[in-house]
Design a protein around this motif. Structure first.
Motif, PDB file in Angstrom:
ATOM      1  N   GLY A   1       0.782  -1.143   0.193  1.00  0.00           N
ATOM      2  CA  GLY A   1      -0.090   0.158   0.137  1.00  0.00           C
ATOM      3  C   GLY A   1       0.813   1.281   0.039  1.00  0.00           C
ATOM      4  N   THR A   2       0.253   2.436  -0.430  1.00  0.00           N
ATOM      5  CA  THR A   2       1.075   3.538  -0.780  1.00  0.00           C
ATOM      6  C   THR A   2       0.296   4.709   0.176  1.00  0.00           C
ATOM      7  OG1 THR A   2       0.011   4.043  -3.001  1.00  0.00           O
ATOM      8  CG2 THR A   2       2.297   3.114  -2.728  1.00  0.00           C
ATOM      9  N   ASP A   3      -0.859   4.368   0.547  1.00  0.00           N
ATOM     10  CA  ASP A   3      -1.550   5.370   1.472  1.00  0.00           C
ATOM     11  C   ASP A   3      -0.960   5.373   2.995  1.00  0.00           C
ATOM     12  OD1 ASP A   3      -3.583   7.142   2.301  1.00  0.00           O
ATOM     13  OD2 ASP A   3      -4.971   5.892   2.335  1.00  0.00           O
ATOM     14  N   LEU A   4       0.010   6.254   2.931  1.00  0.00           N
ATOM     15  CA  LEU A   4       0.657   6.252   4.197  1.00  0.00           C
ATOM     16  C   LEU A   4       0.755   7.680   4.935  1.00  0.00           C
ATOM     17  CD1 LEU A   4       3.936   4.636   2.878  1.00  0.00           C
ATOM     18  CD2 LEU A   4       2.363   3.434   3.852  1.00  0.00           C
ATOM     19  N   ASP A   5       0.839   7.250   6.369  1.00  0.00           N
ATOM     20  CA  ASP A   5       0.902   8.571   7.192  1.00  0.00           C
ATOM     21  C   ASP A   5       2.089   8.476   8.088  1.00  0.00           C
ATOM     22  OD1 ASP A   5       0.452  10.737   8.859  1.00  0.00           O
ATOM     23  OD2 ASP A   5      -1.214  10.174   9.875  1.00  0.00           O
ATOM     24  N   PRO A   6       3.265   9.213   7.607  1.00  0.00           N
ATOM     25  CA  PRO A   6       4.564   9.191   8.148  1.00  0.00           C
ATOM     26  C   PRO A   6       4.752   9.974   9.428  1.00  0.00           C
ATOM     27  CG  PRO A   6       4.894  10.607   6.249  1.00  0.00           C
ATOM     28  CD  PRO A   6       3.108   9.943   6.022  1.00  0.00           C
ATOM     29  N   ASN A   7       3.423  10.717   9.690  1.00  0.00           N
ATOM     30  CA  ASN A   7       3.707  11.813  10.754  1.00  0.00           C
ATOM     31  C   ASN A   7       2.518  11.288  11.983  1.00  0.00           C
ATOM     32  OD1 ASN A   7       5.622  13.336   9.687  1.00  0.00           O
ATOM     33  ND2 ASN A   7       3.719  13.750   8.341  1.00  0.00           N
ATOM     34  N   ARG A   8       2.549   9.938  12.240  1.00  0.00           N
ATOM     35  CA  ARG A   8       1.443   9.776  13.379  1.00  0.00           C
ATOM     36  C   ARG A   8       2.262   9.848  14.548  1.00  0.00           C
ATOM     37  NH1 ARG A   8      -3.860   8.186  11.821  1.00  0.00           N
ATOM     38  NH2 ARG A   8      -3.972   6.843  13.622  1.00  0.00           N
ATOM     39  N   TRP A   9       1.634  10.225  15.549  1.00  0.00           N
ATOM     40  CA  TRP A   9       2.189  10.189  17.205  1.00  0.00           C
ATOM     41  C   TRP A   9       1.253   9.224  17.889  1.00  0.00           C
ATOM     42  CZ3 TRP A   9       6.536  12.515  18.547  1.00  0.00           C
ATOM     43  CH2 TRP A   9       6.960  13.350  17.667  1.00  0.00           C
ATOM     44  N   GLY A  10       2.040   8.473  18.858  1.00  0.00           N
ATOM     45  CA  GLY A  10       1.278   7.818  20.014  1.00  0.00           C
ATOM     46  C   GLY A  10       2.328   6.675  20.232  1.00  0.00           C
TER      47      GLY A  10
END
Length: 61
Positions: free
Chosen positions: A15-24
């Motif tokens: 998959g290419t629908d990525l969120d590289p800026n997640r926090w947790g």
């Protein structure tokens, strides 16, 4: 597609629908919005694109 120019596709589903800026979970990480895979924590010094020569399991051979 969130950031196709810098992040490799997900190693599990391609998959290419990525969120590289997640926090947790104590830090910042990359999340694949297609299959839910995530990792690694940005503070670990390893990035989403570090695969140590491993092939992307989602790639068609």
């Amino acid at each position: 597609m969130t950031n196709p120019s810098t992040e490799k596709p997900c190693p599990f589903c391609n998959g290419t629908d990525l969120d590289p800026n997640r926090w947790g979970m104590g830090g910042q990480y990359t999340l694949c919005k297609t299959c839910g895979a995530f990792g690694p924590d940005a503070s670990s010094g390893i990035t989403w694109n570090d695969r140590n020569g491993q092939e992307n399991k989602g790639e068609k051979q």
